[in-house]
Design a protein around this motif. Structure first.
Motif, mmCIF file in Angstrom:
data_model
loop_
_atom_site.group_PDB
_atom_site.id
_atom_site.type_symbol
_atom_site.label_atom_id
_atom_site.label_comp_id
_atom_site.label_asym_id
_atom_site.label_seq_id
_atom_site.Cartn_x
_atom_site.Cartn_y
_atom_site.Cartn_z
ATOM 1 N N GLN A 106 0.802 -1.215 0.000
ATOM 2 C CA GLN A 106 0.000 0.000 0.000
ATOM 3 C C GLN A 106 0.840 1.273 0.000
ATOM 4 O OE1 GLN A 106 -2.653 -0.301 3.351
ATOM 5 N NE2 GLN A 106 -4.006 -1.766 2.333
ATOM 6 N N SER A 107 2.009 1.226 0.659
ATOM 7 C CA SER A 107 2.809 2.446 0.830
ATOM 8 C C SER A 107 3.691 2.701 -0.393
ATOM 9 C CB SER A 107 3.686 2.318 2.070
ATOM 10 O OG SER A 107 4.688 1.330 1.863
ATOM 11 N N PRO A 108 4.112 3.974 -0.585
ATOM 12 C CA PRO A 108 5.043 4.303 -1.682
ATOM 13 C C PRO A 108 6.361 3.545 -1.571
ATOM 14 C CG PRO A 108 4.050 6.291 -0.776
ATOM 15 C CD PRO A 108 3.670 5.172 0.137
ATOM 16 N N GLU A 109 6.823 3.295 -0.322
ATOM 17 C CA GLU A 109 8.072 2.569 -0.125
ATOM 18 C C GLU A 109 7.944 1.145 -0.674
ATOM 19 O OE1 GLU A 109 7.790 5.957 2.470
ATOM 20 O OE2 GLU A 109 6.479 4.202 2.289
ATOM 21 N N GLU A 110 6.823 0.524 -0.392
ATOM 22 C CA GLU A 110 6.588 -0.833 -0.878
ATOM 23 C C GLU A 110 6.484 -0.849 -2.401
ATOM 24 O OE1 GLU A 110 4.108 -2.905 2.778
ATOM 25 O OE2 GLU A 110 3.081 -1.435 1.504
ATOM 26 N N GLN A 111 5.924 0.200 -2.962
ATOM 27 C CA GLN A 111 5.822 0.306 -4.413
ATOM 28 C C GLN A 111 7.217 0.370 -5.042
ATOM 29 O OE1 GLN A 111 3.648 3.738 -5.784
ATOM 30 N NE2 GLN A 111 2.894 2.657 -7.583
ATOM 31 N N GLU A 112 8.129 1.114 -4.399
ATOM 32 C CA GLU A 112 9.501 1.217 -4.905
ATOM 33 C C GLU A 112 10.198 -0.136 -4.862
ATOM 34 O OE1 GLU A 112 11.137 3.704 -6.400
ATOM 35 O OE2 GLU A 112 9.172 4.686 -6.381
ATOM 36 N N VAL A 113 9.939 -0.904 -3.810
ATOM 37 C CA VAL A 113 10.538 -2.239 -3.696
ATOM 38 C C VAL A 113 10.055 -3.139 -4.830
ATOM 39 C CG1 VAL A 113 10.654 -4.330 -2.271
ATOM 40 C CG2 VAL A 113 10.865 -2.084 -1.197
ATOM 41 N N LEU A 114 8.764 -3.048 -5.148
ATOM 42 C CA LEU A 114 8.212 -3.851 -6.243
ATOM 43 C C LEU A 114 8.844 -3.452 -7.584
ATOM 44 C CD1 LEU A 114 6.272 -5.973 -7.294
ATOM 45 C CD2 LEU A 114 4.473 -4.225 -7.383
ATOM 46 N N LYS A 115 9.049 -2.160 -7.775
ATOM 47 C CA LYS A 115 9.722 -1.699 -9.000
ATOM 48 C C LYS A 115 11.109 -2.322 -9.101
ATOM 49 C CE LYS A 115 7.499 2.830 -9.553
ATOM 50 N NZ LYS A 115 7.714 4.294 -9.525
ATOM 51 N N GLU A 116 11.830 -2.355 -7.957
ATOM 52 C CA GLU A 116 13.165 -2.960 -7.921
ATOM 53 C C GLU A 116 13.092 -4.422 -8.347
ATOM 54 O OE1 GLU A 116 16.526 -2.442 -6.816
ATOM 55 O OE2 GLU A 116 16.158 -0.333 -7.254
ATOM 56 N N ALA A 117 12.112 -5.146 -7.795
ATOM 57 C CA ALA A 117 11.987 -6.575 -8.105
ATOM 58 C C ALA A 117 11.717 -6.786 -9.590
ATOM 59 C CB ALA A 117 10.859 -7.187 -7.264
ATOM 60 N N VAL A 118 10.846 -5.959 -10.154
ATOM 61 C CA VAL A 118 10.502 -6.091 -11.579
ATOM 62 C C VAL A 118 11.717 -5.795 -12.453
ATOM 63 C CG1 VAL A 118 9.115 -5.123 -13.450
ATOM 64 C CG2 VAL A 118 8.055 -5.599 -11.230
ATOM 65 N N GLN A 119 12.429 -4.705 -12.141
ATOM 66 C CA GLN A 119 13.602 -4.335 -12.939
ATOM 67 C C GLN A 119 14.696 -5.394 -12.831
ATOM 68 O OE1 GLN A 119 14.028 -1.875 -15.094
ATOM 69 N NE2 GLN A 119 11.879 -1.291 -14.727
ATOM 70 N N ALA A 120 14.818 -5.988 -11.640
ATOM 71 C CA ALA A 120 15.836 -7.030 -11.450
ATOM 72 C C ALA A 120 15.539 -8.253 -12.308
ATOM 73 C CB ALA A 120 15.903 -7.418 -9.971
ATOM 74 N N ILE A 121 14.259 -8.603 -12.405
ATOM 75 C CA ILE A 121 13.849 -9.750 -13.234
ATOM 76 C C ILE A 121 14.139 -9.458 -14.704
ATOM 77 C CG2 ILE A 121 11.799 -10.963 -14.112
ATOM 78 C CD1 ILE A 121 10.715 -10.814 -11.226
ATOM 79 N N LEU A 122 13.819 -8.248 -15.142
ATOM 80 C CA LEU A 122 14.068 -7.875 -16.539
ATOM 81 C C LEU A 122 15.575 -7.841 -16.826
ATOM 82 C CD1 LEU A 122 11.384 -5.059 -16.992
ATOM 83 C CD2 LEU A 122 11.268 -7.437 -17.756
ATOM 84 N N GLN A 123 16.343 -7.451 -15.816
ATOM 85 C CA GLN A 123 17.803 -7.444 -15.946
ATOM 86 C C GLN A 123 18.321 -8.871 -16.140
ATOM 87 O OE1 GLN A 123 20.640 -4.819 -13.428
ATOM 88 N NE2 GLN A 123 20.576 -6.765 -12.334
ATOM 89 N N GLU A 124 17.771 -9.794 -15.383
ATOM 90 C CA GLU A 124 18.140 -11.204 -15.527
ATOM 91 C C GLU A 124 17.741 -11.733 -16.907
ATOM 92 O OE1 GLU A 124 19.546 -13.891 -13.566
ATOM 93 O OE2 GLU A 124 20.511 -12.059 -12.830
ATOM 94 N N GLU A 125 16.599 -11.263 -17.402
ATOM 95 C CA GLU A 125 16.133 -11.705 -18.713
ATOM 96 C C GLU A 125 17.078 -11.228 -19.811
ATOM 97 O OE1 GLU A 125 13.290 -13.831 -21.023
ATOM 98 O OE2 GLU A 125 13.669 -13.706 -18.860
ATOM 99 N N GLU A 126 17.579 -10.013 -19.645
ATOM 100 C CA GLU A 126 18.573 -9.488 -20.602
ATOM 101 C C GLU A 126 19.850 -10.334 -20.597
ATOM 102 O OE1 GLU A 126 19.360 -5.394 -19.870
ATOM 103 O OE2 GLU A 126 17.278 -4.765 -20.218
#
Length: 613
Positions: free
Chosen positions: A96-116
């Motif tokens: 719910q919080s903006p901090e948690e949203q930033e963590v989710l963004k990190e997780a998504v970008q990390a997965i895409l980085q692994e895909e690259e």
């Protein structure tokens, strides 16, 4: 004191270390949930290890052992990293919080980085790439979301304030609610954590759709009670489309790419069950209405008056009952065509109504006239409803219903107009006689005076019904008037008599028309019938008569040779040879006759009800 100062000076003189911030370690990044930086550490390490393998440095036993230890540590660190990323994704719909949203963004970008990183090794043979590649993080991400969706749908709980008896209904409703709430979360803020090209809203919609669809398919494997059947259809065809077409979701989800929530082989039996339910309900409802009216008639009850007008409650009840069920079926089935099956019940009802109507017309009960008037109002309202809502009916059902109604309406009109003609029979004998020729105005006034006493009973009819009935009576009254004139009880031997008769016809026509229009008739075009016929009486030249007849036959396609012959025989000074020549010009081909009959359905049909020998 001096020693202390010297000590301080020494400390001040001592050179400072560089304040260069230390680079966070993998574990520090992971602990702070900086997944992208932690992932970069892992990628750098795996590149170094793979390079060592390729260079052959591992030939020495000691270095080989070190490499194996490094690979083991890399695998362990990667597992720790992946576990932390997975936990973030698994909790993403509860953040719910903006901090948690930033963590989710990190997780998504990390997965895409692994895909690259996986893509870097595409096209290499197995021996030419690191043994741990490809890691397929993106596919694992989708599999994880699939499990997440399945778990959330299974754990969905119904609001305790909602009272539902069926456990199956509780299961369906709580899952639909969870689906809607979660998709709204995805659209509201989860989607902002993913790059636009990932189309995460569509991904989640597909996963929820498939999970929900699978559960509904399981449900349909068993026989459902009527309530559960209706709920399921309503969900599939109305509620679920409404969820996907909501203002926010409609913009981010292309529901046309989703398979049907239930396949045709699963939904068809439910539709049949539902239609059977609705047919039964409509039949029961309409039967009760007819039974109520028939009972009231048999017991001698008079229709109720409201504001001095007969109440036609049965028309309101019939139309409301029928329309309510058809409209409901359209919503539940999501298809107007499928709902048309229910409309067959209107045909069955009208068939039963026709039998009741026939019995009422034959009856001599005191309340029969009033009941027939109310029935007429009901029939006209039903006819107008079917005409205005023609799209609800299959063509054959609509045709049959309108035909039944037309037959009953015509029967009612005939009942009232035949009674009118019976009451006026003695006075009609004077029309076209020598008495009429001497003083046609008196004869006309007598007819209208007696007619007035007859139609007073129609004052309690509603305006629409009265207008139609009086329009029909207006036409029949005039037709009988013309028929009596064509009986040739008089011969208009010269021009003076013919002009006098023509003038009388025009005066009578105006009085008849004024009376009927004041009473409620809207058949304005009838005012020209007698004046047009009067015009033929005044003409003396046979060729002029032919031209006038040609014009009249265009106006009145049902004006036949018999009618023309009967009318012209009133002219005593028209020779048989002239009459024959005039009639010889009136020829119709079969095609013209067919066109004439077609035009009668839409044009001004009058002479077809004037019966002459």
């Amino acid at each position: 004191m001096t020693k202390k100062l010297r000590m301080l000076n020494i400390l001040k003189w001592h050179p400072k270390k560089n304040n260069i911030p230390a680079v966070p370690t993998f574990k520090q990044n992971l602990q702070e949930r900086r997944f992208v930086d932690a992932g970069k550490h892992l990628i750098t390490r795996e590149d170094r290890l793979f390079e060592l393998k390729q260079d052959g440095i591992g030939s020495k036993m000691k270095l080989v052992e070190e490499e194996e230890d490094s690979e083991a540590r890399l695998a362990k660190d990667y597992e720790d990293w992946l576990e932390s990323v997975k936990q973030t994704l698994e909790n993403s719909l509860d953040f719910q919080s903006p901090e948690e949203q930033e963590v989710l963004k990190e997780a998504v970008q990390a997965i895409l980085q692994e895909e690259e990183q996986d893509m870097r090794w595409e096209g290499f043979q197995e021996k030419e790439r690191p043994p741990w590649r490809p890691r397929r993080c993106k596919q694992n991400h989708e599999d994880l979301l699939k499990r997440l969706v399945q778990r959330r749908m299974e754990e969905a709980q119904l609001d305790s304030s909602i009272e539902i008896n069926s456990s199956l209904q509780q299961s369906i409703i709580c899952k639909a609610k969870r689906l809607k709430e979660d998709l709204m979360k995805v659209a509201t803020w989860v989607s902002s954590c993913y790059p636009e090209q990932e189309n995460v809203c569509q991904l989640y919609a597909t996963l929820y759709h498939k999970t929900f669809s699978a559960r509904l398919r399981e449900i349909t494997e068993n026989t459902l009670c009527d309530e559960d059947c209706v709920l399921l259809l309503q969900l599939v065809n109305e509620d679920y489309p409404n969820i996907l077409n909501g203002k926010m979701l409609k913009e981010v989800i292309d529901h046309s790419k989703l398979d049907p929530l239930l396949p045709e082989d699963k939904i068809a039996p439910l539709e049949q069950q539902f239609l059977t339910i609705e047919e039964r309900e409509v039949t029961k409802c309409l039967h009760k209405i007819l039974e109520r009216e028939e009972t009231a008639w048999k017991e001698g009850e008079l229709p109720q008056l409201r504001d001095q007008v007969y109440c036609c409650d049965q028309a309101i009840d019939v139309i409301q009952c029928f329309h309510k069920h058809v409209e409901y079926a359209q919503k539940v089935l999501g298809d107007e065509t499928k709902a048309q099956r229910i409309t067959c019940q209107m045909r069955h009802f009208l068939t039963d109504y026709k039998a009741f109507h026939a019995k009422a017309m034959k009856s001599k009960q005191a309340n029969t006239e009033a009941v027939l008037m109310v029935n007429l109002s009901c029939l006209i309202q039903c006819r107008d409803y079917i005409t205005n809502k023609a799209h609800l009916f299959p063509e054959d059902v609509k045709t049959d219903c309108l035909s039944l109604l037309a037959t009953m309406i015509k029967g009612s009109h005939y009942h009232f107009t035949s009674n009118m003609l019976k009451e006026l029979k003695d006075l009609y004998r004077k029309v076209g006689s020598s008495e009429w020729l001497k003083d046609s105005e008196v004869v006309c006034e007598e007819l209208l005076a007696k007619l007035d006493r007859h139609i007073q009973k129609f004052n309690n009819l509603d305006k629409m019904c009265c207008q139609e009935l009086l329009g029909g009576m207006h036409k029949e009254f005039l037709a009988e008037y013309v028929r009596k004139m064509m009986k040739q009880k008089i011969k208009l031997s010269d021009k003076t008599q013919q002009q006098m008769a023509a003038s009388s016809l025009c005066i009578n026509s105006e009085r008849i028309h004024t009376y009927f229009t004041a009473a409620g008739s809207n058949m304005d075009w009838l005012k020209d019938i007698l004046p047009n016929l009067a015009g033929l009486l005044k003409l003396q030249d046979p060729n002029t008569i032919k031209l006038e007849l040609a014009s009249l036959m265009k106006l009145y396609p049902d004006l036949s040779e018999c009618h023309i012959s009967a009318w012209l025989r009133l002219k005593g000074n028209l020779s048989p040879s002239d009459l024959k020549k005039i009639l010889e010009t009136i020829t119709f081909s079969k095609d013209q006759l067919r066109e004439m009959q077609d035009s009668l359905q839409f044009g001004k049909s009058f002479f077809s009800i004037v019966r002459v020998k």
